[in-house]
Design an enzyme around this catalytic site. Structure first.
Site, mmCIF file in Angstrom:
data_model
loop_
_atom_site.group_PDB
_atom_site.id
_atom_site.type_symbol
_atom_site.label_atom_id
_atom_site.label_comp_id
_atom_site.label_asym_id
_atom_site.label_seq_id
_atom_site.Cartn_x
_atom_site.Cartn_y
_atom_site.Cartn_z
ATOM 1 N N SER A 129 0.145 -6.092 -6.854
ATOM 2 C CA SER A 129 0.745 -6.671 -5.656
ATOM 3 C C SER A 129 -0.348 -7.295 -4.812
ATOM 4 O O SER A 129 -1.534 -7.001 -4.976
ATOM 5 C CB SER A 129 1.484 -5.597 -4.859
ATOM 6 O OG SER A 129 0.598 -4.875 -4.018
ATOM 7 N N ASP A 130 0.029 -8.151 -3.880
ATOM 8 C CA ASP A 130 -0.918 -8.572 -2.866
ATOM 9 C C ASP A 130 -0.919 -7.515 -1.762
ATOM 10 O O ASP A 130 -0.142 -6.562 -1.779
ATOM 11 C CB ASP A 130 -0.557 -9.958 -2.327
ATOM 12 C CG ASP A 130 -1.781 -10.708 -1.809
ATOM 13 O OD1 ASP A 130 -2.788 -10.049 -1.461
ATOM 14 O OD2 ASP A 130 -1.736 -11.950 -1.731
ATOM 15 N N TYR A 131 -1.792 -7.701 -0.792
ATOM 16 C CA TYR A 131 -2.049 -6.711 0.255
ATOM 17 C C TYR A 131 -0.763 -6.364 1.005
ATOM 18 O O TYR A 131 -0.225 -7.188 1.725
ATOM 19 C CB TYR A 131 -3.083 -7.294 1.216
ATOM 20 C CG TYR A 131 -3.892 -6.313 2.007
ATOM 21 C CD1 TYR A 131 -5.216 -6.054 1.677
ATOM 22 C CD2 TYR A 131 -3.343 -5.665 3.096
ATOM 23 C CE1 TYR A 131 -5.981 -5.170 2.416
ATOM 24 C CE2 TYR A 131 -4.101 -4.776 3.841
ATOM 25 C CZ TYR A 131 -5.424 -4.527 3.500
ATOM 26 O OH TYR A 131 -6.165 -3.644 4.242
ATOM 27 N N GLY A 188 2.111 -6.206 -0.101
ATOM 28 C CA GLY A 188 3.204 -7.073 -0.514
ATOM 29 C C GLY A 188 4.478 -6.314 -0.858
ATOM 30 O O GLY A 188 5.587 -6.818 -0.645
#
Length: 772
Positions: free
Chosen positions: A314-316, A318
């Site tokens: 995932s992104d930060y 996300g």
């Protein structure tokens, strides 16, 4: 005609790589063009590497999975951040140590330095039940200690070798400091210069971006991830992040299936075919579905259609943000949606760890899917040799940029610069000048590193333009006056800058935008020069003395009324650690600029989006007809076109040659190609670089096609009076396109294809290929 046009379907579930077939890369003078083109085309688009599908560590992965508890499996899906992180929420240092000790942590980001990574690794390996090593990730975007030009600048080189040099130096420096994994390359194609993250990608074209994505992936990872000078790479952001509405970061993207596949997915496909280890989900929605919960993109396309066997991170936060999107009800729902859609590791937020056991008990997630995610993560740890060699040699850690690394950064930065304007050969400046003035807020500034240089890169400030000019012409009197601040409206210092210009033989005006104005969360509604910088240029122009303008920036800028008064304009971007020296190398002719714009420069922010590969519309631009597609108050087209860039010499590019002007769609389906030959001659008096660019147009298709799209490029170096022939090979990948079919249908249709060769997207040389 459209209604009866027949299609040849090449693939219902995969198709052909976007970057396949055409020549890309660079060549030196008199290099055999055909051989070089063939070699580089094969490198960019050769058969997919299937050796990694053998999974040499699978027995170990399965054995380890059999010993793990559900809590330990869920822990492998968790990535926490170390103190000093770059995002919201603060560091999770104590939580990371506790989780590592319990064997319930898979990865940590924002930790670097051999001493620190070894200390945390020892907790995981020596104190946890199973001793599974941690994976350390960091945003090494365009350099570690040695900061290279921003990726947008690298795209301007039209030479994937510059991305390779960056990745090789970065990987060696970062791996020696305990980093295993970089969240790079970013391959988000965008038409939005207001979007700050345009600085992190390679511009507006999917073909160019795909070539760079594949090259940088291979250079980061090498042939063996166990090597101590290589990093696991991460393709981000999956997918369509560059389409954010209004250029506002994290914003909505509404995109058709055809646009998704033809514009956004190609570079990711190229990275997967190059063997990329990981993929990062994007922050945006995709037609109403957040990327972190999008089964269609993460599982149906990435993992099934493309057979990607790495893992998705995932992104930060996300996963957490699906709640704010209005897609998930709460943390447990977000965890369920993310894992089931195809996310394998959760960055910073902790919903999979917090709610995973209950979701398993309730049948909301399955043990099979959990095991799949864990296995993907463990495979990478084995490939990185972390089980046998979890620590790095602290005595061998690289602690500063080396001489060779600095040299590579300098050469790369100069190779990325674009000469936008050069009236009456104002450049290069004479190295025998007796006096010079350097003015502008970036003339004596170290703020040349660009976005994502990070605290690690900022330990070593950039060489300033002023210092580099003084080094280049040590006998000259060089004066400096700031004139104005980078973003202030105070014009009180302009008088001093004018005095410096009047007292010098020539003036170098260095203006632009600070690094903080581009990158993540740095969208701008007005992309002109900030503050009073345009007034400074106008004041210097009013002196009547010779001057040139150097732009340092992280995005395309709208260049105001000062352009016509500036004899020469050099686009230097944010050029990195050796930026000052590289700028001086170009200003004084040590390097002849050969870069080209990887993105269109709009005339005004109100014209955005403006890009070269647009559709024609039913009423294309006609200056004599009011009722056509245009603005009443602007000329048609951008200020500077995609692919534009001048040189200190001149080149003549002949019309493309087609030895075979007809080919059947069936032959293309079988893998046959068509050769296109383009002869280029250096008609000037000095050696220089030219980028031969090949574009195509499919004028009649079952889905409306762009007026032009790049299908080949080649950067060559030619001596004065020399000529060479560049050869491109076009196959199904270049000549076909994706339809709107959700299952992924790639087709080549019968009919005429127009081919254009030249040195920008405005190329005039034309030939017609017929597909039967």
């Amino acid at each position: 005609m459209n209604g009866v046009r027949r299609r040849t379907v090449l693939a219902a579930a995969g198709g052909t790589a976007v970057a396949g077939g055409a020549a890309t890369g660079t060549a030196r003078a008199d290099e055999p063009a055909a051989a070089a083109a063939s070699e580089r085309g094969a490198a960019a688009s050769g058969p997919r590497d299937t050796s990694r599908r053998d999974r040499p560590h699978e027995a170990k992965v399965r054995a380890l999975l059999g010993r793990m508890t559900a809590e330990e499996k869920l822990g492998q899906l968790q990535q926490l951040t170390w103190a000093g992180n770059t995002g919201p929420g603060g560091g999770q240092t104590e939580a990371a140590e506790e989780a590592a000790r319990k064997g319930r942590l898979g990865s940590v980001l924002n930790i670097y330095g051999a001493k620190y990574t070894n200390a945390l690794q020892r907790i995981a390996v020596e104190e946890s039940r199973l001793g599974i090593p941690l994976l350390f990730g960091l945003d090494v975007i365009h350099g570690f200690w040695t900061t290279f030009p921003i990726p947008l600048a690298q795209g301007a080189a039209f030479d994937p070798a510059v991305a390779e040099r960056d990745a090789e130096v970065s990987a060696k420096e970062a791996r020696s400091n305990g980093v295993h994994w970089t969240f790079s390359p970013m391959m988000d194609v965008t038409h939005e210069p207001r979007w700050g993250r345009i600085a992190e990608g390679n511009g507006e074209d999917p073909f160019l971006t795909a070539a760079f994505a594949a090259a940088k992936t291979r250079a980061y990872q090498g042939s063996d991830l166990a090597a101590k000078d290589r990093l696991a790479a991460c393709a981000k952001h999956f997918v369509a992040y560059g389409g954010a509405e209004g250029g506002r970061d994290y914003n909505t993207v509404d995109v058709s299936e055809a646009r998704l596949r033809n514009q956004y997915l190609g570079p990711f496909r190229a990275a997967v075919e190059a063997g990329i280890a990981t993929v990062m989900a994007s922050f945006n929605t995709i037609s109403g579905v957040p990327a972190h919960g999008n089964t269609h993109t993460l599982t149906e396309i990435l993992k099934r259609e493309w057979d990607f066997d790495g893992f998705v991170v995932s992104d930060y936060t996300g996963v957490q943000e699906m709640i704010a999107h209005g897609f998930a009800a709460d943390g447990a729902d977000a965890a369920r949606l993310a894992l089931n859609a195809g996310v394998d590791m959760e960055m910073v937020s902790t919903h999979l760890v917090d709610h995973g056991r209950r979701l398993l008990r309730n049948g909301r997630i399955t043990m099979a899917r959990l095991d799949d995610a864990v296995a993907r993560i463990l495979r990478l740890k084995f490939r990185l040799d972390l089980f046998d060699h979890p620590y790095v040699d602290e005595d061998a850690a690289i602690r500063k940029p080396g001489k060779q690394a600095r040299s590579a950064a300098r050469e790369t930065a100069a190779r990325c610069m674009v000469l936008l304007r050069n009236e009456k050969s104002a450049l290069p400046l004479s190295a025998s000048a007796g006096s010079l003035a350097v003015v502008g807020p970036f003339g004596d500034s170290t703020d040349l590193l660009g976005t994502w240089a990070g605290p690690w890169g900022e330990s070593f400030p950039a060489v300033t333009v002023l210092d580099a000019v003084r080094d280049a012409v040590p006998e000259a009197k060089v004066t400096y006056a700031r004139g104005v601040d980078a973003d202030g409206e105070d014009t009180g210092g302009i008088a001093r800058a004018v005095a410096a210009a009047k007292g010098a033989e020539a003036t170098v005006v260095v203006v632009g935008e600070a690094a903080a104005l581009s990158g993540e969360a740095s969208a701008r509604s007005d992309i002109g020069l900030p503050g009073a910088q345009e007034k400074l240029i106008e004041a210097i122009a009013a002196t009547g003395k010779p001057f040139v303008v150097v732009l340092v920036n992280g995005r395309p800028l709208t260049i105001g009324g000062w352009l016509e008064s500036a004899p020469a304009v050099l686009e230097a971007w944010h050029p990195g650690l050796e930026g000052g020296h590289a700028i001086a190398d170009v200003l004084f002719g040590k390097v002849n600029p050969g870069g080209k714009l990887p993105v269109s420069f709009p005339r005004s922010a109100g014209q955005i989006p403006v890009y070269y590969n647009h559709e024609n519309t039913g009423r294309p631009y006609d200056p004599d007809n009011k009722y056509t597609s245009k603005y009443l108050d602007l000329p048609d087209g951008p200020q500077f076109a995609f692919g534009h860039g001048l040189s200190y010499t001149a080149f003549d590019i002949e019309e493309p040659s087609l030895p075979v002007r007809r080919i059947t769609a069936e032959a293309l389906r079988r893998g046959d190609t068509v050769e296109v030959a383009v002869t280029v001659r250096n008609t000037g008096r000095r050696s220089g670089d030219e980028v031969v660019q090949l574009y195509l147009r499919d004028p009649v298709a079952s889905i409306v096609q762009p007026v032009r799209r790049l299908c080949g490029f080649r950067r060559i170096t030619l001596g004065a009076g020399k000529s060479t022939t560049v050869r491109f090979r076009l196959g199904a990948a270049e000549l076909g396109f994706w339809t709107h079919d959700r299952d992924g249908e790639f087709v080549v249709e019968k009919g005429e294809i127009r081919l254009y060769a030249g040195n920008s997207s405005l190329a005039r040389g034309e030939r017609t290929l017929t597909i039967t």
